[in-house]
Structures are given as structure tokens and as C-alpha cells.
Design an enzyme around this catalytic site. Structure first.
Site, PDB file in Angstrom:
ATOM      1  N   ASP A 198       0.825  -1.180  -0.196  1.00  0.00           N
ATOM      2  CA  ASP A 198      -0.143  -0.198  -0.077  1.00  0.00           C
ATOM      3  C   ASP A 198       0.900   1.352   0.071  1.00  0.00           C
ATOM      4  OD1 ASP A 198       0.993  -0.838   2.506  1.00  0.00           O
ATOM      5  OD2 ASP A 198      -1.417  -0.257   3.511  1.00  0.00           O
ATOM      6  N   ASP A 245       0.754  -7.925 -10.311  1.00  0.00           N
ATOM      7  CA  ASP A 245       0.135  -7.396 -11.443  1.00  0.00           C
ATOM      8  C   ASP A 245      -0.613  -6.187 -11.207  1.00  0.00           C
ATOM      9  OD1 ASP A 245      -1.981  -7.874 -13.475  1.00  0.00           O
ATOM     10  OD2 ASP A 245      -3.329  -8.179 -11.740  1.00  0.00           O
TER      11      ASP A 245
HETATM   12  C1  IPM Z   1      -1.559  -9.466 -16.884  1.00  0.00           C
HETATM   13  C2  IPM Z   1      -3.229  -9.847 -16.736  1.00  0.00           C
HETATM   14  C3  IPM Z   1      -3.328 -11.223 -16.342  1.00  0.00           C
HETATM   15  C4  IPM Z   1      -2.676 -11.182 -14.799  1.00  0.00           C
HETATM   16  C5  IPM Z   1      -4.816 -11.698 -16.319  1.00  0.00           C
HETATM   17  C6  IPM Z   1      -5.283 -11.607 -17.601  1.00  0.00           C
HETATM   18  C7  IPM Z   1      -5.096 -12.793 -15.880  1.00  0.00           C
HETATM   19  O1  IPM Z   1      -3.581  -8.912 -15.869  1.00  0.00           O
HETATM   20  O2  IPM Z   1      -0.807 -10.193 -17.395  1.00  0.00           O
HETATM   21  O3  IPM Z   1      -1.248  -8.644 -16.265  1.00  0.00           O
HETATM   22  O4  IPM Z   1      -3.408 -10.986 -14.024  1.00  0.00           O
HETATM   23  O5  IPM Z   1      -1.507 -11.621 -14.719  1.00  0.00           O
HETATM   24 MN    MN Z   2      -2.554  -7.220 -15.429  1.00  0.00          MN
END
Ligand code: IPM
Ligand code: MN
Ligand code: NAD
Length: 365
Positions: free
Chosen positions: A235, A259
């Protein structure tokens, strides 16, 4: 059923690349990346595969039998667009193809460089290209993405849903070690050495997984005395990334935090259309894809920014040891950005095809 199309003639000395454009804007940006690869003169042989939503809707195939074995055996690298289609509500094909490649081919290091090419692209005041030059190394085979867990009494008021966060000692150690090795072997764009690895977690709340990450980070960092090790909670890191991105160098984190923070980091670079990534297992066939998704609302309109895919292609060529070709592509992208020969999302007036062609022409000049 035709499942692939050889795009180039066979030639044994060329590196072999599997191209999987996928869905939505993936089908628009990958052809541009391929045009640019060709313009660079890199000695590669491309084969295109039709894995994605259309194929799934047609014959229920997500990954053909032995698909991953075939990719690992027959190709040196894989170039991917994006997966996700509103007609496939379960997203099963994306899960099986994209997460399948990452997990089953054990591509444990998701390398996501964060670079600002021009000050006008950054939403932050007074931030210049030299201020945004870091990399996020995201663990790519574990965490909540393993989909371990389950549901009980589904659809009733007593429904229970669990989603386990799986962290193995081996998995945590190898990505942290990868981060320190990356720091040792890569320099910043200005030529200065990379000097610090920052581990990002949420160990104040997620004590079991956090405890493992903390302990392994401490142990591995002790082996790299020349590199500064730092820690931030995820965060706080989000706030710092927006307040002062200058402080970051190499960031290592788990699958989900990686992500999320790389979409935020894409924002610093001018948006999702600019961000590149590689899914790597050293020594094995690795996969390269832009950070963005299939963007259904803009798909098929020739407006998607192809730069993320083009920079991803450059990253793939560098990985295949075609550094000269990768340099040429990156220089051409920089020129396109500076001269605003780009799509509208970053201030230009060109369509996807025209922006891709401009970069290809600049590469050939
Ligand atoms: C990414 C995407 C993927 C992830 C999804 C589509 C599953 O958001 O490659 O960043 O979360 O890794
Ligand atoms: Mn992503
Ligand atoms: P998205 O990345 O597709 O789009 C988010 C926003 O960024 C949208 O406003 C979109 O128009 C914009 N955008 C993305 N790429 C762009 C580009 N190249 N040029 C200009 N604008 C661009 O994310 P989302 O909307 O959350 O997801 C859409 C679908 O893509 C979902 O099915 C999701 O699961 C999937 N997805 C797939 C991948 C992948 O395959 N690697 C990655 C992320 C999302």
C-alpha cells in the site's frame, strides 16, 4: 483443422518464434510488432497460432493437446497479444492459455520494465525520463493465481469461498534471487549500475506468506553485499510510486501485487499501451507479451497503441541475443514518441497500423 500458419520460409539457422495474437487488440498490435521485427532484419522464423476466443468458440479448444510441450520443443520464444473476450464469460481460454503457459512452462519471472520515454507522457508534474527507470520482477507461478481453494454452499446465504495464497520456499527464493542477479547484470538507461532491490509485500497483515518472503529476502540479500536491500508494504509503495518514482530501481514482489503495481506503473509511462513484459525461465523457451489486455471496447477500430507490443518484441529479440535489432527498434519507438507519430491515447493522430508502420519504416532507415 488448421491450427497454425507458417509465416516465414524454413531456415534452420533462424531463431523460431511462435506468435499467438489472441483476442481483441492482441490481433491488431501483434501484426504490427511482427512488421517491426521483420524491418529490423533479425534472423527469425515466425509461426502464427490461432489460440484464443474465436478458436475456443469454434471447436472448444483452448490449448491443443501437447501444445505447451510443442512450444517448448519447437520454439525459441513465444510472442503473445492478449486474451479475454466478452463472449467467453468464464474466461476459461485465457486462464488455460495464458496462465497455462506461465504455470506449466514454469516461466517464473515476470519481468516488467518501467521506463518513461518522454516527459509529456507522464501524468506527474516535473517528472522526466531519467526519473522513471525501474523494473518490477513479479513472481509468476504461485500466489493466489494458483486458484487453490473452493466454494461451499454456493448460491445460498451461507456460501463460503476460499482463495488460497500459495507461497513455496523454492518459488519465493528463485524470484528473489532472480531480482538480485538482475540487479547485478543490468544497468540503468543512463549507463549507471542498478544498485538496490526492494521487496514489496503485505507481511503486516498476511503474516504466514509475509513471514516466508521476509525470511528468504533477508537470507538471499546477505549473499549480495554490494546491493542495497529495501522493503515496503504494497500500500505504501503505491503511494510512493505516484509521489516520487525516482526512488525505485529493482522491485520484487508476489504474483498479485506485481499485477496491480505494474498497471499503476504503466500509468507513469503513458498508459497501458506503452508497457512491455517478459515471462522468463532462464534457459527455457520464454514468453513475451505487452502488459495490457484485449481491450474489447476499442478492439477492431485501429486505435490501439502498438508500442507496448513493439517494445515487447524488442525485449524478446534482446533475450534471443539480437541486441542490435532490439536497440534499433527501441530507438525508432523513441523517435515516434518524440515526433508524435503515435496513436491518440498518447497524443498522436495515427491509427494502430500507421503507427506500427511508422516505427517499421524508422527501423529500416
Ligand atoms: C496481466 C493480466 C493477467 C494477470 C490476467 C489476464 C490473468 O492482468 O498479465 O497482467 O493478472 O496476470
Ligand atoms: Mn494485469
Ligand atoms: P485492458 O488492458 O484490456 O484495458 C484497460 C484500459 O486500457 C482500457 O481503457 C483500454 O482501452 C486501455 N488500453 C489497453 N491497452 C491499450 C492499448 N494498447 N492502446 C490504447 N489503450 C489501451 O484491461 P481490462 O479492460 O481490465 O481487460 C480487458 C480484457 O483483457 C479482460 O478480459 C481481461 O481479463 C483481459 N486481460 C488480458 C491480459 C493478457 O492477456 N495479458 C492482460 C490484462 C487483461
Amino acid at each position: 483443422m488448421l491450427t497454425f500458419h507458417p509465416v516465414d520460409g524454413k531456415s534452420p539457422e533462424r531463431k523460431k518464434i511462435a506468435a499467438i495474437p489472441g483476442d481483441g487488440i492482441g490481433k491488431e498490435v501483434i501484426p504490427q510488432a511482427i512488421t517491426v521485427i521483420r524491418a529490423s532484419g533479425a534472423p527469425v522464423q515466425l509461426t502464427e497460432f490461432d489460440w484464443g476466443a474465436d478458436r475456443y468458440l469454434r471447436d472448444q479448444t483452448t490449448v491443443p493437446p501437447d501444445g505447451f510441450t510443442m512450444l517448448a520443443r519447437d520454439f525459441d520464444a513465444i510472442l503473445v497479444g492478449a486474451f479475454g473476450d466478452p463472449r467467453v464469460k468464464t474466461n476459461i481460454h485465457a486462464k488455460e492459455i495464458l496462465l497455462g503457459m506461465r504455470f506449466k512452462m514454469d516461466l517464473y519471472a515476470n519481468v516488467r520494465p518501467v521506463r518513461l520515454l518522454d516527459a509529456v507522457l507522464c501524468p506527474l508534474k516535473g517528472v522526466e525520463p531519467k526519473d522513471v527507470d525501474f523494473v518490477v520482477l513479479r513472481e509468476n507461478t504461485e500466489g493466489v493465481y494458483t486458484d487453490a481453494g473452493g466454494v461451499f454452499k454456493q448460491g445460498t446465504p451461507d456460501e463460503i469461498a476460499t482463495q488460497e495464497d500459495i507461497n513455496t520456499c523454492k518459488g519465493v527464493e528463485r524470484i528473489i534471487r532472480y531480482a538480485f542477479e538482475y540487479c547485478k547484470t543490468h544497468s540503468k538507461l543512463d549507463g549507471s549500475p542498478r544498485a538496490s532491490v526492494l521487496m514489496c509485500d503485505k507481511s503486516n497483515a498476511m503474516t504466514h506468506a509475509g513471514g516466508l518472503w521476509q525470511r528468504v529476502f533477508k537470507e538471499v540479500s546477505a549473499e549480495y553485499s554490494g546491493i542495497t536491500s529495501q522493503h515496503m508494504y504494497v500500500d505504501a509503495l503505491c503511494m510512493q510510486m505516484v509521489r516520487d518514482p525516482r526512488q525505485f530501481d529493482v522491485i520484487v514482489t508476489n504474483n498479485m501485487f506485481g499485477d496491480i503495481i505494474t498497471d499503476l506503473a504503466a500509468g507513469l509511462q503513458g498508459g497501458l499501451g506503452m508497457a512491455a513484459s517478459g515471462n522468463i525461465h532462464p534457459g527455457r523457451t520464454s514468453m513475451f507479451e505487452p502488459v495490457h489486455g484485449s481491450a474489447p471496447p476499442i478492439a477492431g477500430k485501429n486505435v490501439a497503441n502498438p508500442i507496448g507490443a513493439i517494445l515487447t518484441a524488442a525485449m524478446m529479440l534482446r533475450h534471443l541475443e539480437f541486441a542490435r535489432e532490439a536497440d534499433k527498434i527501441e530507438a525508432a519507438v523513441l523517435q515516434a514518441v518524440r515526433q508524435k507519430k503515435t496513436t491518440e491515447d498518447i497524443g498522436g493522430k495515427l491509427g494502430t497500423r500507421e503507427a506500427g508502420q511508422w516505427v517499421a519504416d524508422a527501423v529500416s532507415r
